[in-house]
Design a protein around this motif. Structure first.
Motif, PDB file in Angstrom:
ATOM      1  N   ILE A 218     -14.235 -28.234  31.039  1.00  0.00           N
ATOM      2  CA  ILE A 218     -14.309 -29.302  31.171  1.00  0.00           C
ATOM      3  C   ILE A 218     -15.478 -29.677  31.227  1.00  0.00           C
ATOM      4  O   ILE A 218     -15.890 -29.282  32.122  1.00  0.00           O
ATOM      5  CB  ILE A 218     -12.719 -29.372  31.052  1.00  0.00           C
ATOM      6  N   PRO A 219     -15.667 -30.835  30.700  1.00  0.00           N
ATOM      7  CA  PRO A 219     -16.478 -32.080  30.834  1.00  0.00           C
ATOM      8  C   PRO A 219     -16.593 -32.541  31.796  1.00  0.00           C
ATOM      9  O   PRO A 219     -15.512 -32.492  32.559  1.00  0.00           O
ATOM     10  CB  PRO A 219     -16.850 -32.930  29.610  1.00  0.00           C
ATOM     11  N   LEU A 220     -17.525 -32.965  33.022  1.00  0.00           N
ATOM     12  CA  LEU A 220     -17.390 -33.573  34.235  1.00  0.00           C
ATOM     13  C   LEU A 220     -16.746 -34.965  33.257  1.00  0.00           C
ATOM     14  O   LEU A 220     -16.987 -35.489  32.609  1.00  0.00           O
ATOM     15  CB  LEU A 220     -18.445 -34.029  34.811  1.00  0.00           C
ATOM     16  N   ASN A 221     -15.874 -35.229  34.768  1.00  0.00           N
ATOM     17  CA  ASN A 221     -14.909 -36.904  33.572  1.00  0.00           C
ATOM     18  C   ASN A 221     -14.276 -36.713  33.093  1.00  0.00           C
ATOM     19  O   ASN A 221     -13.425 -37.848  32.063  1.00  0.00           O
ATOM     20  CB  ASN A 221     -16.172 -37.623  33.509  1.00  0.00           C
ATOM     21  N   ALA A 222     -13.973 -35.731  32.548  1.00  0.00           N
ATOM     22  CA  ALA A 222     -12.649 -35.435  31.442  1.00  0.00           C
ATOM     23  C   ALA A 222     -11.167 -36.136  32.087  1.00  0.00           C
ATOM     24  O   ALA A 222     -10.784 -35.579  33.187  1.00  0.00           O
ATOM     25  CB  ALA A 222     -12.300 -34.141  30.712  1.00  0.00           C
ATOM     26  N   PRO A 223     -10.691 -36.038  30.971  1.00  0.00           N
ATOM     27  CA  PRO A 223      -8.844 -36.554  31.636  1.00  0.00           C
ATOM     28  C   PRO A 223      -7.897 -35.268  31.847  1.00  0.00           C
ATOM     29  O   PRO A 223      -8.517 -33.822  32.074  1.00  0.00           O
ATOM     30  CB  PRO A 223      -8.355 -37.044  30.512  1.00  0.00           C
ATOM     31  N   VAL A 224      -7.785 -35.652  32.915  1.00  0.00           N
ATOM     32  CA  VAL A 224      -6.624 -34.487  34.641  1.00  0.00           C
ATOM     33  C   VAL A 224      -5.197 -35.214  34.794  1.00  0.00           C
ATOM     34  O   VAL A 224      -5.390 -35.622  34.580  1.00  0.00           O
ATOM     35  CB  VAL A 224      -7.276 -33.863  35.344  1.00  0.00           C
ATOM     36  N   ALA A 225      -4.309 -34.155  34.238  1.00  0.00           N
ATOM     37  CA  ALA A 225      -3.386 -35.039  34.933  1.00  0.00           C
ATOM     38  C   ALA A 225      -3.062 -34.193  36.445  1.00  0.00           C
ATOM     39  O   ALA A 225      -3.234 -32.597  36.711  1.00  0.00           O
ATOM     40  CB  ALA A 225      -2.109 -34.077  34.062  1.00  0.00           C
ATOM     41  N   GLN A 226      -2.711 -34.886  37.548  1.00  0.00           N
ATOM     42  CA  GLN A 226      -2.611 -34.506  38.799  1.00  0.00           C
ATOM     43  C   GLN A 226      -1.364 -34.406  39.898  1.00  0.00           C
ATOM     44  O   GLN A 226      -0.271 -35.563  39.594  1.00  0.00           O
ATOM     45  CB  GLN A 226      -3.632 -34.834  39.502  1.00  0.00           C
ATOM     46  N   ILE A 227      -0.881 -33.127  39.626  1.00  0.00           N
ATOM     47  CA  ILE A 227       0.681 -32.322  40.252  1.00  0.00           C
ATOM     48  C   ILE A 227       0.498 -32.682  41.526  1.00  0.00           C
ATOM     49  O   ILE A 227       0.397 -31.809  42.152  1.00  0.00           O
ATOM     50  CB  ILE A 227       1.344 -32.020  39.356  1.00  0.00           C
ATOM     51  N   GLU A 228       1.344 -33.559  42.180  1.00  0.00           N
ATOM     52  CA  GLU A 228       1.525 -32.897  43.852  1.00  0.00           C
ATOM     53  C   GLU A 228       3.443 -32.325  44.217  1.00  0.00           C
ATOM     54  O   GLU A 228       3.641 -33.247  43.971  1.00  0.00           O
ATOM     55  CB  GLU A 228       1.223 -34.392  44.824  1.00  0.00           C
ATOM     56  N   ARG A 229       3.121 -31.446  44.688  1.00  0.00           N
ATOM     57  CA  ARG A 229       4.388 -31.283  44.584  1.00  0.00           C
ATOM     58  C   ARG A 229       5.244 -31.229  45.872  1.00  0.00           C
ATOM     59  O   ARG A 229       4.287 -30.216  46.536  1.00  0.00           O
ATOM     60  CB  ARG A 229       4.350 -29.559  43.590  1.00  0.00           C
ATOM     61  N   TYR A 230       6.548 -31.019  46.125  1.00  0.00           N
ATOM     62  CA  TYR A 230       6.438 -30.686  47.587  1.00  0.00           C
ATOM     63  C   TYR A 230       8.237 -30.374  47.578  1.00  0.00           C
ATOM     64  O   TYR A 230       9.057 -30.233  46.828  1.00  0.00           O
ATOM     65  CB  TYR A 230       6.808 -32.448  48.537  1.00  0.00           C
ATOM     66  N   VAL A 231       8.092 -29.833  48.591  1.00  0.00           N
ATOM     67  CA  VAL A 231       9.288 -28.915  49.437  1.00  0.00           C
ATOM     68  C   VAL A 231      10.022 -28.920  50.601  1.00  0.00           C
ATOM     69  O   VAL A 231       9.044 -28.275  51.379  1.00  0.00           O
ATOM     70  CB  VAL A 231       9.167 -27.114  48.792  1.00  0.00           C
ATOM     71  N   VAL A 232      11.528 -29.377  50.530  1.00  0.00           N
ATOM     72  CA  VAL A 232      11.148 -30.002  51.970  1.00  0.00           C
ATOM     73  C   VAL A 232      12.636 -28.849  52.161  1.00  0.00           C
ATOM     74  O   VAL A 232      13.456 -28.458  51.290  1.00  0.00           O
ATOM     75  CB  VAL A 232      11.803 -31.213  52.816  1.00  0.00           C
TER      76      VAL A 232
END
Length: 258
Positions: A218-232
């Motif tokens: 994808i182009p530089l600076n194109a929109p992205v969704a960033q997800i952090e997932r934690y399992v405890v």
């Protein structure tokens, strides 16, 4: 081919078509934003397949941008096969975006366990006995982690890259084949003897850096969704942490209020 034109779109404030997006957002090139607006016109049928779209001059006036910005945006759509320019005739819509907005971001435990239909997982890299850089929002970090770098594909298109950290205490209990077949959560959910006490995830909206741009095509600076997932686990130890970056043009998030 139809010659129906959409040049009579109603105008809103500032001469823009009613409901047009504000292109003043920081961090994303204007022509990328404009291309997203035009692409949405095709997705929703505002610009129908076979119809002639407004001229560069008309679009520049409507969106209060330079003509070159419009040309760059239209160039992106042309490269995607969505429009075609004909000398002395104008620019016409030739196709609709291919199966976009298909990747539902799950918000429940069972959904996170399920692999996406038609998806493939590529194991790009693996490191042993490493730590987790950056802030940890949930749980207590374990002594060492197995780091998996993965890229997810569908229909020959990469749609997500991930860094997956699994506690070394449990990583050797996971079959190698699972690294390229199971979701991050299912990697640990299927381990005998591991009791999962909590699962948390955090989503932010950002733009693609150089690594994401190359890996996701994808182009530089194109929109992205960033997800952090934690399992405890039951002792409060963080047994799995995943950083996922999704292409912004294929994901959606539905949250039920009841």
């Amino acid at each position: 081919m139809s010659t129906h034109s959409t040049r009579s779109n109603p105008k809103g404030a500032g001469g823009r078509p009613a409901g047009a997006a504000d292109l003043g957002s920081r961090g994303i090139a204007r022509y990328h934003q404009l291309a997203a607006v035009f692409r949405r016109h095709i997705e929703t049928g505002v610009w129908e397949v076979g119809s002639q779209i407004p001229t560069v001059v008309e679009l520049a006036l409507s969106y209060d941008v330079a003509r070159e910005t419009v040309r760059q945006a239209l160039g992106m759509l042309a490269d995607e096969g969505l429009i075609r320019r004909y000398r002395a005739k104008g620019t016409f819509v030739t196709g609709a975006p291919r199966d976009q907005i298909w990747c539902q971001l799950e918000t429940n435990f069972l959904g996170l366990l399920q692999a996406r239909e038609g998806a493939q997982i590529e194991l790009v890299g693996e490191e042993r006995k490493v730590g987790i850089a950056g802030t940890i929002e949930f749980g207590v970090a374990d002594g060492a982690y197995r780091k998996l770098s993965r890229r997810h594909w569908r229909d020959d298109q990469p749609y997500m890259i991930a860094e997956v950290f699994i506690s070394e205490r449990w990583a050797n209990k996971i079959p190698r084949a699972a690294f390229t077949s199971k979701t991050a959560l299912k990697l640990v959910a299927d381990i005998d003897g591991l009791a999962i006490a909590d699962v948390e995830q955090i989503m932010t909206i950002g733009v693609a850096d150089l690594d994401a741009s190359v890996s996701l095509q994808i182009p530089l600076n194109a929109p992205v969704a960033q997800i952090e997932r934690y399992v405890v686990d039951a002792d409060g130890i963080l047994v799995l942490f995943a950083r996922n970056t999704y292409r912004g043009d294929v994901v959606r998030l539905n949250i039920k209020s009841k």
